[in-house]
Design a protein around this motif. Structure first.
Motif, PDB file in Angstrom:
ATOM      1  N   LEU A 112      44.007  43.518  52.530  1.00  0.00           N
ATOM      2  CA  LEU A 112      44.776  42.798  51.979  1.00  0.00           C
ATOM      3  C   LEU A 112      46.386  43.109  52.243  1.00  0.00           C
ATOM      4  CD1 LEU A 112      43.609  41.771  48.605  1.00  0.00           C
ATOM      5  CD2 LEU A 112      43.283  40.535  50.720  1.00  0.00           C
ATOM      6  N   PRO A 113      47.434  42.320  52.689  1.00  0.00           N
ATOM      7  CA  PRO A 113      48.568  43.007  53.014  1.00  0.00           C
ATOM      8  C   PRO A 113      49.544  43.208  51.660  1.00  0.00           C
ATOM      9  CG  PRO A 113      48.607  40.693  53.413  1.00  0.00           C
ATOM     10  CD  PRO A 113      47.114  41.117  53.074  1.00  0.00           C
ATOM     11  N   TRP A 114      49.016  42.709  50.537  1.00  0.00           N
ATOM     12  CA  TRP A 114      49.800  42.565  49.602  1.00  0.00           C
ATOM     13  C   TRP A 114      48.734  42.290  48.214  1.00  0.00           C
ATOM     14  CZ3 TRP A 114      51.253  39.555  45.308  1.00  0.00           C
ATOM     15  CH2 TRP A 114      52.267  40.303  44.636  1.00  0.00           C
ATOM     16  N   PHE A 115      48.887  42.955  47.361  1.00  0.00           N
ATOM     17  CA  PHE A 115      48.218  42.460  45.954  1.00  0.00           C
ATOM     18  C   PHE A 115      48.755  43.013  44.738  1.00  0.00           C
ATOM     19  CE2 PHE A 115      46.230  46.153  47.950  1.00  0.00           C
ATOM     20  CZ  PHE A 115      46.336  47.261  46.913  1.00  0.00           C
ATOM     21  N   ASP A 116      48.561  42.380  43.820  1.00  0.00           N
ATOM     22  CA  ASP A 116      48.973  42.779  42.287  1.00  0.00           C
ATOM     23  C   ASP A 116      47.801  42.520  41.148  1.00  0.00           C
ATOM     24  OD1 ASP A 116      50.049  43.185  39.815  1.00  0.00           O
ATOM     25  OD2 ASP A 116      51.806  42.125  40.252  1.00  0.00           O
ATOM     26  N   LEU A 117      47.127  43.610  41.197  1.00  0.00           N
ATOM     27  CA  LEU A 117      45.821  43.604  40.123  1.00  0.00           C
ATOM     28  C   LEU A 117      46.166  43.400  38.807  1.00  0.00           C
ATOM     29  CD1 LEU A 117      43.359  46.438  41.862  1.00  0.00           C
ATOM     30  CD2 LEU A 117      43.468  43.989  42.396  1.00  0.00           C
ATOM     31  N   GLU A 118      47.257  43.817  38.319  1.00  0.00           N
ATOM     32  CA  GLU A 118      47.636  43.538  36.985  1.00  0.00           C
ATOM     33  C   GLU A 118      47.941  42.324  36.583  1.00  0.00           C
ATOM     34  OE1 GLU A 118      50.489  46.257  35.644  1.00  0.00           O
ATOM     35  OE2 GLU A 118      48.904  48.087  35.606  1.00  0.00           O
TER      36      GLU A 118
ATOM     37  N   GLU B 165      40.707  58.630  53.054  1.00  0.00           N
ATOM     38  CA  GLU B 165      41.696  57.711  53.071  1.00  0.00           C
ATOM     39  C   GLU B 165      41.219  56.641  52.066  1.00  0.00           C
ATOM     40  OE1 GLU B 165      41.477  55.984  56.997  1.00  0.00           O
ATOM     41  OE2 GLU B 165      42.612  57.469  58.049  1.00  0.00           O
ATOM     42  N   GLN B 166      39.853  56.339  51.665  1.00  0.00           N
ATOM     43  CA  GLN B 166      39.383  55.334  50.655  1.00  0.00           C
ATOM     44  C   GLN B 166      39.827  56.125  49.393  1.00  0.00           C
ATOM     45  OE1 GLN B 166      38.567  52.301  51.582  1.00  0.00           O
ATOM     46  NE2 GLN B 166      36.406  52.503  50.935  1.00  0.00           N
ATOM     47  N   LEU B 167      39.564  57.359  49.379  1.00  0.00           N
ATOM     48  CA  LEU B 167      39.892  58.323  48.001  1.00  0.00           C
ATOM     49  C   LEU B 167      41.562  57.946  47.663  1.00  0.00           C
ATOM     50  CD1 LEU B 167      38.072  61.312  46.988  1.00  0.00           C
ATOM     51  CD2 LEU B 167      40.622  60.931  46.352  1.00  0.00           C
ATOM     52  N   ASP B 168      42.112  58.509  48.967  1.00  0.00           N
ATOM     53  CA  ASP B 168      43.516  58.483  48.767  1.00  0.00           C
ATOM     54  C   ASP B 168      44.193  56.835  48.371  1.00  0.00           C
ATOM     55  OD1 ASP B 168      46.482  59.318  49.222  1.00  0.00           O
ATOM     56  OD2 ASP B 168      46.480  57.540  50.562  1.00  0.00           O
ATOM     57  N   LEU B 169      43.364  55.781  48.824  1.00  0.00           N
ATOM     58  CA  LEU B 169      43.838  54.256  48.623  1.00  0.00           C
ATOM     59  C   LEU B 169      43.557  54.210  47.082  1.00  0.00           C
ATOM     60  CD1 LEU B 169      44.518  51.380  49.099  1.00  0.00           C
ATOM     61  CD2 LEU B 169      42.080  51.026  49.772  1.00  0.00           C
ATOM     62  N   VAL B 170      42.360  54.537  46.551  1.00  0.00           N
ATOM     63  CA  VAL B 170      42.176  54.295  45.173  1.00  0.00           C
ATOM     64  C   VAL B 170      43.065  55.052  44.155  1.00  0.00           C
ATOM     65  CG1 VAL B 170      40.452  54.802  43.098  1.00  0.00           C
ATOM     66  CG2 VAL B 170      39.671  54.000  45.356  1.00  0.00           C
TER      67      VAL B 170
ATOM     68  N   VAL C 205      45.406  52.643  41.708  1.00  0.00           N
ATOM     69  CA  VAL C 205      45.571  53.145  40.199  1.00  0.00           C
ATOM     70  C   VAL C 205      46.723  53.760  39.838  1.00  0.00           C
ATOM     71  CG1 VAL C 205      44.639  54.499  38.368  1.00  0.00           C
ATOM     72  CG2 VAL C 205      43.062  53.665  40.194  1.00  0.00           C
ATOM     73  N   GLY C 206      47.685  54.307  40.563  1.00  0.00           N
ATOM     74  CA  GLY C 206      48.772  54.659  40.114  1.00  0.00           C
ATOM     75  C   GLY C 206      49.807  53.577  40.161  1.00  0.00           C
ATOM     76  N   ALA C 207      49.586  52.468  40.847  1.00  0.00           N
ATOM     77  CA  ALA C 207      50.525  51.416  41.040  1.00  0.00           C
ATOM     78  C   ALA C 207      50.273  50.491  39.857  1.00  0.00           C
ATOM     79  CB  ALA C 207      50.529  50.780  42.470  1.00  0.00           C
TER      80      ALA C 207
END
Length: 372
Positions: free
Chosen positions: A67-73, A115-120, A124-126
Motif C-alpha cells: 500500500l502506498p499510504w494507509f491510516d490504521l487508526e 525489513e518486515q520487523l522494521d515495518l511493524v 506501530v509507532g505511527a
C-alpha cells in the motif's frame, strides 16, 4: 394466536361462531422463547468486553508493504484489519506474522524478515492511539488496560535464522516472540535434527515461542518432547473434520493438550469451512480432544485466504462467540479461548526463559558441528 385465527376462520366457514372458546378460560402455557440472534450477539459483545480476543496470526505486515499510504487508526478498507475494526471485534492483542512468500529463501529471507520487523515497529509507532508493542504477558495486559491493542512480533519463518543462533538472538532483541519450526534443513519432514533441537533449547532460553503449524508430525512430536515452554500451533484446526495438511490429527491434538500447548483455530474457509458453524465445530472438537485450556483463536486476516461467512474481517469475532454461546459454552470457557490461554502460554515462556538463563549460557553451536 395462529391457533385462534385458524379456529375463527374454520368456525366462520361453518357458521358456528357460537362455538368459540370461553374468553375467560386460561390459555395454554406458552413455551419460553429461546435467545434470539440479537440477544446472543449482545451477550457476545458483553463477554468479549470483559475477555478480549488474543488473535494468534495476522498477515497485515506483508499486506501493508503493497500500500502506498494507509491510516490504521482512521480505518483502512484495503485490508481486513484496522484499529476501528479491532475495537469493534474486541481484539486486545494479536501476533503480527513476519512470514515471507515461499519464493524468498536463503540470505534473502534474513534481510526480508528484518525489513518486515522494521515495518511493524514503524507502523506501530505511527499509530500510538491504537497500537502498542508488547513482549510479555504482563506487557500485553498493561497495553490492554491502557485501551490499546497489543502487537506481538511473530511468528517468523525458520529460514529467517539463516541457520545461525546469533541471528535468533538478534531477532529476539528486536522483539521476535514466535518462530515457526518448518521450512529449514533442521526442521523438515524428517523432524528436528540435533541442530534443530539446539535451536529450540535456545528459543526456550530467550522466551521465543515455538510455532509448529504446518510442521511434520515428527517435528511436532519432537518439539513437544524437547521444549520446556508450551508449544503453539498458530494456524491449525482439526483434521478429523477437515483434511487440510496444516490441521492436526486427534493423536497430535491429544499430545499437544497433554503438554499444555495451544492450538489456535484459524478463521479460514480452506481450513475450517465456509460458515461460522463450521468454525465452531472445530473449536468444539479441539476443546474436547486437547482440553479447554489448549484452544485459541487465529483470525488469519490479511493472509490472502478466504474467510467463512460472517467472519470477513477483524470486527467479526462477536458473531463466532454468539454461536458458541448458542452451544452452551460458558463465559469461563470463552474467557480461556479468547484471552486466558494465550496469556498462560506467554507466562509459561517467560517463566521458562528466566529459569533457563540461570542454567544455560547463550549457545554457540553451529549447524555444521551438530548436523555435519
Amino acid at each position: 394466536m395462529a391457533d385462534l385465527q385458524d379456529e375463527l376462520h374454520t368456525a366462520g366457514e361453518l357458521g358456528e361462531l357460537d362455538r368459540l372458546p370461553d374468553p375467560f378460560v386460561a390459555p395454554e402455557p406458552v413455551r419460553p422463547v429461546s435467545d434470539t440472534d440479537t440477544e446472543l450477539l449482545e451477550r457476545a459483545h458483553a463477554v468479549l468486553a470483559a475477555h478480549p480476543v488474543a488473535d494468534g496470526y495476522s498477515g497485515l505486515p506483508w499486506a501493508l508493504r503493497h500500500l502506498p499510504w494507509f491510516d490504521l487508526e482512521l480505518g483502512e478498507s484495503s485490508v481486513d484489519t484496522d484499529v476501528p475494526r479491532l475495537r469493534e471485534g474486541h481484539v486486545g492483542a494479536l501476533f503480527w506474522s513476519l512470514h515471507l512468500p515461499e519464493s524468498i529463501g536463503g540470505d534473502r529471507a534474513v534481510g526480508a524478515t528484518l525489513e518486515q520487523l522494521d515495518l511493524v515497529r514503524t507502523v506501530v509507532g505511527a499509530h500510538p492511539e491504537g497500537l502498542r508493542l508488547a513482549h510479555t504477558a504482563g506487557e500485553t495486559a498493561d497495553v490492554r488496560h491502557c485501551g490499546r491493542v497489543a502487537v506481538l512480533l511473530g511468528p517468523a519463518g525458520a529460514a529467517a535464522l539463516g541457520d545461525s543462533l546469533g541471528i535468533l538472538r538478534s531477532l529476539h532483541a528486536l522483539g521476535l516472540r514466535a518462530l515457526t519450526l518448518s521450512g529449514a534443513s533442521w526442521a523438515s519432514e524428517a523432524g528436528l535434527t540435533r541442530f534443530g533441537e539446539e535451536v529450540l533449547r535456545e528459543m526456550n532460553r530467550l522466551g521465543v515461542l515455538a510455532d509448529v503449524s504446518g510442521a511434520s508430525a515428527d517435528t511436532v512430536r519432537r518439539a513437544i518432547a524437547v521444549s520446556k515452554a508450551p508449544v503453539l500451533c498458530t494456524r491449525s484446526a482439526a483434521r478429523a473434520l477437515r483434511p487440510h495438511p496444516a490441521n492436526l490429527p486427534d493423536d497430535l491434538l491429544a499430545e499437544l493438550g497433554a503438554a499444555k500447548g495451544l492450538c489456535m483455530v484459524p478463521l479460514t474457509a480452506e481450513q475450517t469451512g465456509p460458515s461460522v458453524r463450521d468454525v465452531a465445530d472445530h473449536l468444539d472438537h479441539v476443546r474436547e480432544v486437547a482440553g479447554p485450556e489448549c484452544v485459541g483463536l487465529s483470525g488469519t486476516y490479511d493472509a490472502g485466504t478466504a474467510h467463512p461467512q460472517d467472519l470477513a474481517d477483524a470486527s467479526c469475532y462477536p458473531h463466532l462467540v454468539a454461536e458458541l454461546l448458542r452451544r452452551d459454552w460458558t463465559e469461563s470457557d470463552i474467557a480461556l479461548l479468547a484471552w486466558g490461554n494465550v496469556q498462560r502460554v506467554l507466562r509459561g515462556a517467560d517463566f521458562t526463559a528466566r529459569a533457563a538463563r540461570e542454567r544455560r549460557e547463550p549457545s554457540t553451536a553451529k549447524i555444521s558441528d551438530l548436523d555435519g
